[in-house]
Design a protein around this motif. Structure first.
Motif, PDB file in Angstrom:
ATOM      1  N   THR A  80       0.970  -1.078   0.022  1.00 24.77           N
ATOM      2  CA  THR A  80       0.078  -0.136   0.095  1.00 24.77           C
ATOM      3  C   THR A  80       0.664   1.207   0.052  1.00 24.77           C
ATOM      4  OG1 THR A  80      -0.352  -0.094   2.359  1.00 24.77           O
ATOM      5  CG2 THR A  80      -1.919  -1.165   1.089  1.00 24.77           C
ATOM      6  N   LYS A 132      -7.693  -2.400  -2.033  1.00 25.58           N
ATOM      7  CA  LYS A 132      -8.884  -1.854  -2.350  1.00 25.58           C
ATOM      8  C   LYS A 132      -9.224  -0.668  -1.202  1.00 25.58           C
ATOM      9  CE  LYS A 132     -13.713  -2.914  -3.708  1.00 25.58           C
ATOM     10  NZ  LYS A 132     -14.660  -3.822  -4.240  1.00 25.58           N
ATOM     11  N   VAL A 133      -8.807  -0.999  -0.025  1.00 26.75           N
ATOM     12  CA  VAL A 133      -9.073  -0.127   1.070  1.00 26.75           C
ATOM     13  C   VAL A 133      -8.153   1.051   0.797  1.00 26.75           C
ATOM     14  CG1 VAL A 133      -8.710   0.206   3.646  1.00 26.75           C
ATOM     15  CG2 VAL A 133      -9.653  -1.671   2.899  1.00 26.75           C
ATOM     16  N   CYS A 134      -6.912   0.812   0.322  1.00 30.47           N
ATOM     17  CA  CYS A 134      -6.071   2.019   0.176  1.00 30.47           C
ATOM     18  C   CYS A 134      -6.349   3.150  -1.302  1.00 30.47           C
ATOM     19  CB  CYS A 134      -4.757   1.301  -0.213  1.00 30.47           C
ATOM     20  SG  CYS A 134      -3.376   2.589  -0.855  1.00 30.47           S
ATOM     21  N   ALA A 137     -11.598   2.654  -0.766  1.00 32.54           N
ATOM     22  CA  ALA A 137     -12.289   2.123   0.375  1.00 32.54           C
ATOM     23  C   ALA A 137     -13.877   2.324   0.330  1.00 32.54           C
ATOM     24  CB  ALA A 137     -11.929   2.667   1.614  1.00 32.54           C
ATOM     25  N   GLN A 138     -14.277   3.319  -0.532  1.00 30.66           N
ATOM     26  CA  GLN A 138     -15.851   3.258  -0.572  1.00 30.66           C
ATOM     27  C   GLN A 138     -16.367   2.467  -1.116  1.00 30.66           C
ATOM     28  OE1 GLN A 138     -13.374   5.066  -2.105  1.00 30.66           O
ATOM     29  NE2 GLN A 138     -14.116   5.514  -4.312  1.00 30.66           N
ATOM     30  N   ILE A 140     -15.695  -0.978  -0.758  1.00 29.18           N
ATOM     31  CA  ILE A 140     -15.775  -2.097  -0.112  1.00 29.18           C
ATOM     32  C   ILE A 140     -17.159  -2.686   0.041  1.00 29.18           C
ATOM     33  CG2 ILE A 140     -15.319  -3.254   2.074  1.00 29.18           C
ATOM     34  CD1 ILE A 140     -12.555  -2.890   0.786  1.00 29.18           C
ATOM     35  N   ALA A 162      -7.401  -3.331   7.110  1.00 27.34           N
ATOM     36  CA  ALA A 162      -7.719  -2.221   6.598  1.00 27.34           C
ATOM     37  C   ALA A 162      -7.130  -1.240   7.814  1.00 27.34           C
ATOM     38  CB  ALA A 162      -9.416  -2.240   6.878  1.00 27.34           C
ATOM     39  N   THR A 165      -3.709  -0.528   6.729  1.00 23.81           N
ATOM     40  CA  THR A 165      -3.464   0.208   5.452  1.00 23.81           C
ATOM     41  C   THR A 165      -3.884   1.841   5.684  1.00 23.81           C
ATOM     42  OG1 THR A 165      -4.312  -1.832   4.178  1.00 23.81           O
ATOM     43  CG2 THR A 165      -4.536   0.527   3.036  1.00 23.81           C
ATOM     44  N   ALA A 166      -5.017   1.999   6.441  1.00 28.47           N
ATOM     45  CA  ALA A 166      -5.396   3.323   6.661  1.00 28.47           C
ATOM     46  C   ALA A 166      -4.151   4.242   7.710  1.00 28.47           C
ATOM     47  CB  ALA A 166      -6.634   3.359   7.568  1.00 28.47           C
TER      48      ALA A 166
END
Length: 196
Positions: A80, A132-134, A137-138, A140, A162, A165-166
């Motif tokens: 990420t 996908k989170v990176c 994320a919207q 997921i 997640a 990643t965040a």
């Protein structure tokens, strides 16, 4: 290479609790990773940053178990951070990834294209979710969790993926805007035998 925009304090200038932690890291690794002094310019933020870092990356210190290995966690950070164009985190966490996975080539592979890397299908599913989170994320949805479940990950593991990643999204942005550079020592770690 550019120099950091924010000069780091010296070890002698940081509060005692922060200095003690930095000296522990120096004792273990043989050098002080630049992030430790760079963030010490704001002691309250340093303490909050490393408390959250440890809760995610060393969950046993927070009194909980995780379905992610140390290598898995570093793999998430490396992949990420590459997507976020963070030189510091790709180089530093890539070095730790090479050591934990005992694979000198894995960090470069994961940073450039994890889909072609020498990793397990389980790790690939983990990185699919992390990326996908990176990046989106919207978007997921339940299907993303189901893909993880198919590889034995729990919903708590998904939370870990997640959150790592965040958290490193924040770290990547701080490293980038401040021009934090990786220590030269990181480049060879896990590629060649450690010097004694």
């Amino acid at each position: 290479m550019s120099k950091t925009r924010y000069p780091a304090p010296t070890l002698e200038q940081v509060p005692e609790d922060i200095r003690a932690r930095i000296l522990e890291v120096q004792e273990k690794s043989g050098f002080v990773p630049n992030v430790f002094l760079a963030l010490a310019r704001r002691p309250a933020e340093w303490r909050a940053f490393f408390a959250y870092h440890d809760a995610l990356m060393v969950p046993e210190t927070a009194g909980r178990e995780s379905g992610l290995s140390k290598g898995d966690r570093e793999m998430i950070v490396t992949a990420t951070s590459a997507a976020n164009d963070c030189l510091y985190c790709v180089v530093a966490h890539g070095a730790i990834l090479r050591i934990y996975e005992k694979k000198p080539l894995v960090a470069d592979q994961v940073a450039v294209n994890y889909r072609k890397a020498d990793i397990t299908p389980r790790q690939r599913a983990m990185l699919d979710f992390a990326m996908k989170v990176c990046l989106r994320a919207q978007e997921i949805e339940d299907a993303d969790f189901e893909a993880l479940h198919a590889h034995g990950f729990s919903d708590e593991d998904a939370w870990d993926i997640a959150s790592i990643t965040a958290f490193f999204g924040l770290s990547n942005r701080v490293a980038n805007f401040s021009s934090m550079m990786p220590n030269p020592e990181f480049y060879l770690m896990g590629r060649v035998p450690r010097q004694k």
